[in-house]
Design an enzyme around this catalytic site. Structure first.
Site, PDB file in Angstrom:
ATOM      1  N   SER A 143     -46.085  54.462  84.335  1.00 46.69           N
ATOM      2  CA  SER A 143     -44.985  55.220  83.724  1.00 46.69           C
ATOM      3  C   SER A 143     -44.280  56.008  84.812  1.00 46.69           C
ATOM      4  O   SER A 143     -44.890  56.313  85.858  1.00 46.69           O
ATOM      5  CB  SER A 143     -45.562  56.189  82.690  1.00 46.69           C
ATOM      6  OG  SER A 143     -44.622  57.186  82.327  1.00 46.69           O
ATOM      7  N   TYR A 177     -51.752  62.605  79.828  1.00 52.30           N
ATOM      8  CA  TYR A 177     -51.072  61.301  79.774  1.00 52.30           C
ATOM      9  C   TYR A 177     -50.537  60.935  81.160  1.00 52.30           C
ATOM     10  O   TYR A 177     -50.760  59.832  81.664  1.00 52.30           O
ATOM     11  CB  TYR A 177     -49.921  61.334  78.752  1.00 52.30           C
ATOM     12  CG  TYR A 177     -49.055  60.106  78.838  1.00 52.30           C
ATOM     13  CD1 TYR A 177     -49.519  58.880  78.370  1.00 52.30           C
ATOM     14  CD2 TYR A 177     -47.797  60.155  79.444  1.00 52.30           C
ATOM     15  CE1 TYR A 177     -48.742  57.731  78.488  1.00 52.30           C
ATOM     16  CE2 TYR A 177     -47.015  59.012  79.566  1.00 52.30           C
ATOM     17  CZ  TYR A 177     -47.499  57.806  79.096  1.00 52.30           C
ATOM     18  OH  TYR A 177     -46.740  56.676  79.233  1.00 52.30           O
TER      19      TYR A 177
HETATM   20  C1  8X3 Z   1     -43.383  57.907  79.122  1.00 51.38           C
HETATM   21  C2  8X3 Z   1     -42.096  58.025  79.837  1.00 51.38           C
HETATM   22  O1  8X3 Z   1     -39.797  59.167  79.790  1.00 51.38           O
HETATM   23  O2  8X3 Z   1     -41.016  59.037  77.688  1.00 51.38           O
HETATM   24  O3  8X3 Z   1     -44.212  57.007  79.783  1.00 51.38           O
HETATM   25  O4  8X3 Z   1     -41.775  60.549  79.427  1.00 51.38           O
HETATM   26  S1  8X3 Z   1     -41.118  59.268  79.153  1.00 51.38           S
END
Ligand code: 8X3
Length: 250
Positions: free
Chosen positions: A137, A150
């Site tokens: 991510s 997360y």
């Molecule tokens: C999540 C990305 O931009 O929604 O992995 O925080 S964001």
């Protein structure tokens, strides 16, 4: 003979879109997830069990993961691409308000589940000179409020991916870390505990990335010549960028 991809978390969001993109190009698929009905529907969509095989188990459970992989029919035993897509975010609050059980669920899924299935499949992937794609991510790079555990799991996924590349030096195996930003999928509904209001607030007018955008990127990574390795790709919607540092003043 068509190549075989195992896609974790195939029963929703990115996973389903990735499965559809690979199926369109003639890949044979192993689809893992926790919802048998959704996996069965995809298998049907892709032309039955010769084209796609469903493995229903919880990736947090090592014994269940081992048993599922051992149950694969011989025709599905040589895996060319492992797409580690299964993962989730739970909660958006600051650390002092977070639920420890939610943190453990994220670590068990995003970190422990991912490394477990990778370890169990690695000998076969090496034998095939295959490909591993891990879903990280933008949170792996950029801290944001409420990202806490997360974001930590996704930083792990990115660094684990780069480490795999080093360890697999000389084997011909390719490894890529995919790092999406704001993406519209069931992800947010799960993160906010089913709140449609939170979903609408986050995505309203944002023109967020769609699962098909991520599927297209991963298919591109997989379709490059065997001597090309994309180490990592960070992807945002045009509507998303960075904000200034925050300063607390007295
Ligand atoms: C999540 C990305 O931009 O929604 O992995 O925080 S964001």
């Amino acid at each position: 003979m068509s190549k075989i991809a195992l896609i974790t978390g195939a029963s929703a969001g990115f996973g389903t879109a990735i499965a559809r993109r690979f199926a369109k190009e003639g890949w044979t698929l192993i689809l893992t997830g926790r919802r048998q009905d959704r996996l069965d529907a995809l298998v049907e969509e892709f032309g039955g069990r010769e084209k796609a095989f469903p493995l229903c188990f919880d990736i947090r459970d090592e014994a269940a993961t081992r048993a599922a992989l051992e149950s694969l029919p011989p025709a599905f035993s040589t895996i060319d691409a492992l797409i580690n897509n299964a993962g989730l975010a739970l909660g958006t609050g600051p650390i002092q308000e977070c639920d420890l059980d939610q943190w453990k669920t994220m670590i068990d899924t995003n970190v422990t589940g991912l490394v477990t299935i990778t370890r169990l499949l690695i000998d076969g992937i090496i034998a095939q000179g295959g490909l591993i794609v891990n879903l990280s991510s933008i949170a792996a790079h950029w801290p944001n409020r409420g990202g806490n555990t997360y974001a930590g799991t996704k930083a792990f996924v990115r660094q684990f991916s780069l480490g795999l590349r080093s360890d697999l030096h000389g084997t011909g195996v390719r490894v890529t870390s995919i790092e999406p930003g704001l993406s519209e999928s069931e992800f947010t509904i799960v993160r906010t505990g089913g709140s449609q209001e939170a979903y609408d607030k986050l995505y309203g007018g944002a023109d967020a990335l769609q699962p098909e955008d991520i599927a297209e990127t991963i298919h591109w990574v997989a379709s490059l010549p065997a001597h090309v390795n994309i180490n990592s790709i960070e992807i945002m919607p045009v509507s998303q960028s960075w904000a200034p540092y925050q300063v607390h003043r007295k």
